[in-house]
Write an enzyme that holds these catalytic residues in place. Structure first.
Site, PDB file in Angstrom:
ATOM      1  N   LEU A   1      -3.155  -7.610  21.557  1.00  0.00           N
ATOM      2  CA  LEU A   1      -3.294  -7.381  20.389  1.00  0.00           C
ATOM      3  C   LEU A   1      -2.414  -6.474  20.280  1.00  0.00           C
ATOM      4  CD1 LEU A   1      -5.346  -5.933  18.038  1.00  0.00           C
ATOM      5  CD2 LEU A   1      -6.173  -4.552  20.039  1.00  0.00           C
TER       6      LEU A   1
ATOM      7  N   CYS B   1     -12.478  -6.550  -9.875  1.00  0.00           N
ATOM      8  CA  CYS B   1     -12.274  -5.166  -9.477  1.00  0.00           C
ATOM      9  C   CYS B   1     -13.443  -3.741 -10.525  1.00  0.00           C
ATOM     10  CB  CYS B   1     -11.034  -4.696  -9.691  1.00  0.00           C
ATOM     11  SG  CYS B   1     -11.303  -2.933  -8.896  1.00  0.00           S
TER      12      CYS B   1
ATOM     13  N   TYR C   1       1.398  -3.297  20.142  1.00  0.00           N
ATOM     14  CA  TYR C   1       1.830  -2.218  19.693  1.00  0.00           C
ATOM     15  C   TYR C   1       1.040  -1.532  20.847  1.00  0.00           C
ATOM     16  CZ  TYR C   1       2.939  -3.430  15.924  1.00  0.00           C
ATOM     17  OH  TYR C   1       3.897  -4.297  13.900  1.00  0.00           O
TER      18      TYR C   1
ATOM     19  N   ASP D   1      -3.363   4.528   4.143  1.00  0.00           N
ATOM     20  CA  ASP D   1      -2.681   3.255   5.022  1.00  0.00           C
ATOM     21  C   ASP D   1      -1.999   2.371   3.533  1.00  0.00           C
ATOM     22  OD1 ASP D   1      -4.766   1.454   3.364  1.00  0.00           O
ATOM     23  OD2 ASP D   1      -5.897   0.606   5.403  1.00  0.00           O
TER      24      ASP D   1
ATOM     25  N   TYR E   1      -2.676   9.781   9.016  1.00  0.00           N
ATOM     26  CA  TYR E   1      -4.117   8.593   8.515  1.00  0.00           C
ATOM     27  C   TYR E   1      -5.076   8.904   9.684  1.00  0.00           C
ATOM     28  CZ  TYR E   1      -6.880   3.977   8.974  1.00  0.00           C
ATOM     29  OH  TYR E   1      -7.930   3.609   8.715  1.00  0.00           O
TER      30      TYR E   1
ATOM     31  N   GLU F   1     -10.215   2.369  14.509  1.00  0.00           N
ATOM     32  CA  GLU F   1      -9.197   2.994  14.134  1.00  0.00           C
ATOM     33  C   GLU F   1      -7.387   3.247  14.370  1.00  0.00           C
ATOM     34  OE1 GLU F   1      -9.463   3.093  10.811  1.00  0.00           O
ATOM     35  OE2 GLU F   1     -11.302   3.326  10.232  1.00  0.00           O
TER      36      GLU F   1
ATOM     37  N   ARG G   1     -18.467   0.080  11.454  1.00  0.00           N
ATOM     38  CA  ARG G   1     -19.301   0.648   9.874  1.00  0.00           C
ATOM     39  C   ARG G   1     -20.983   0.573  10.913  1.00  0.00           C
ATOM     40  NH1 ARG G   1     -16.835  -3.022   5.633  1.00  0.00           N
ATOM     41  NH2 ARG G   1     -14.139  -1.881   5.520  1.00  0.00           N
TER      42      ARG G   1
HETATM   43 FE1  SF4 Z   1      -5.878  -2.833  -8.096  1.00  0.00          FE
HETATM   44 FE2  SF4 Z   1      -6.441  -4.818 -10.174  1.00  0.00          FE
HETATM   45 FE3  SF4 Z   1      -8.543  -3.363  -9.601  1.00  0.00          FE
HETATM   46 FE4  SF4 Z   1      -5.851  -2.506 -10.452  1.00  0.00          FE
HETATM   47  S1  SF4 Z   1      -7.589  -3.370 -11.708  1.00  0.00           S
HETATM   48  S2  SF4 Z   1      -7.298  -1.348  -8.508  1.00  0.00           S
HETATM   49  S3  SF4 Z   1      -4.345  -3.765 -10.215  1.00  0.00           S
HETATM   50  S4  SF4 Z   1      -7.440  -5.264  -8.360  1.00  0.00           S
END
Ligand code: SF4
Length: 375
Positions: A88, A212, A90, A146, A128, A45, A33
């Site tokens: 590694l 999240c 594959y 992916d 991909y 990749e 990155r």
């Molecule tokens: Fe995933 Fe939960 Fe975020 Fe929805 S809210 S994208 S299920 S981590």
């Protein structure tokens, strides 16, 4: 049948802003990155397919140290490329990368193409990798899908199709295409942010929705079905295969055989092995008296479709200098010095078998770039 949703522009912009801000704050600092070099990104990749980040890190550093650009990879011997890939898994990936580097260095004048369709014409580059290279290295609005992206998008949009089916894959690609086309920000960052979310927060099993950045927009979460997505048909159990392997060694050397250029582990070195549960026919092919064999333990190795159950037998090299080919799977056999062992291309399974028999490569060899191309 469920069709792919077409999220509207304002929702995509919200998702983009939230996910990209999170990515800039929380993403892991990974060497690929920190570079814009298309070749380095291509190598990373390719290595990352089906393989964990932690496993890839040392291989990536070593590969770029030994073969720093397309020209050096194109000129390298296949034996050297496979040696750098040893452990590694594959190995077809390494062969294809090597073949494609030759195409780039030759017919393409040393430059990787920038568009996904052109990239896909190169050996080993699928949808991909083409999407990853086009978006991350060249800033193109190309999607990628992916396992991580499939999981995140299936949950985010409550896609309930079998994610491994053609219709399920097409639905995920359609959503991914729509998002990357609209999102406001670098497409490479967006793609990497989706993968990062899948790897660290929207993880397999129970997602960590509390952490999240997309939780308020997530349909799977709102419906209480996130942990059950993506839907997949149950995996078939790998078929069990019984094998025998022979470790014929002295204090300085061990007998290794090279797999033919096609099929499983093509071109890699390993202790001679064969299907079945009687090591004596294998010993006879090699030229060893089966009565001299001792038990060297048992090794289990699980591949994608097979579970190998291997009984290891041990014998001493003695004064023999020439060895018979141990069966049709092999095209070479040699007593290799222990300090040279890790510089030969080999799979992780070969090390497991040697370890079961108490044979360890000597430490000073930890330079898997060898052998180099003869001058
Ligand atoms: Fe995933 Fe939960 Fe975020 Fe929805 S809210 S994208 S299920 S981590």
């Amino acid at each position: 049948m469920q069709v792919a949703p077409e999220p509207d522009r304002s929702l995509v912009l919200q998702l983009g802003a939230a996910l990209l801000a999170w990515y800039r704050r929380s993403s892991r600092d990974l060497p690929w990155r920190r570079t814009r070099d298309p070749y380095a990104i291509w190598v990373s990749e390719t290595m990352l397919q089906q393989t964990r980040v932690e496993t890839v890190l040392p291989y990536y550093a070593r590969f770029l140290r030994e073969l720093p650009d397309v020209a050096s990879l194109a000129e390298a011997l296949e034996e050297q490329v496979l040696a750098l890939w040893s452990g590694l898994g594959y190995y077809r990936r390494a062969r294809m990368l090597h073949a494609a580097a030759k195409t780039v260095a030759g017919a393409l004048g040393g430059r990787l193409p920038e568009e996904p369709e052109q990239l896909r014409r190169l050996e080993g580059i699928g949808a991909y990798t083409a999407g990853a290279l086009a978006s991350i290295a060249f800033g193109r609005r190309a999607a990628l899908v992916d396992g991580n992206v499939t999981r995140v998008l299936s949950r985010l949009f409550a896609l309930e199709l079998d994610a491994k089916s053609a219709a399920g894959l097409a639905a995920v690609w359609a959503v991914a295409d729509r998002l990357v086309a609209v999102v406001d920000g670098p497409p490479g960052d967006w793609n990497q942010a989706l993968m990062e979310l899948g790897a660290t927060v929207c993880v397999p099993g129970e997602p960590r929705c509390g952490e999240c950045p997309l939780s308020t927009q997530c349909e799977g979460r709102a419906l209480g079905i996130a942990a059950t997505l993506p839907r997949t048909s149950p995996k078939r159990k790998p078929r069990s295969v019984r094998r025998v392997a022979l470790v014929v060694a002295s204090a300085e050397r061990v007998v290794l055989a090279r797999r033919r250029r096609h099929g499983l582990f093509a071109g890699l070195w390993e202790p001679p092995a064969a299907d079945g549960d009687d090591p004596e026919p294998l010993a006879a092919q090699l030229g060893i008296d089966g009565r001299a064999l001792r038990s060297g333990g048992h090794v289990v190795h699980v591949l994608s479709h097979r579970r190998l159950e291997i009984d290891v037998s041990i014998a001493t090299i003695g004064r023999r200098r020439r060895w018979g080919l141990p069966g049709p799977d092999y095209d070479g056999v040699e007593a290799v010095r222990l300090d040279e062992l890790l510089s030969r291309p080999h799979a992780a399974l070969a090390r497991k078998i040697l370890a079961a028999a108490g044979v360890a490569p000597l430490a000073k060899e930890a330079r898997p770039g060898l052998p180099s191309k003869p001058k």
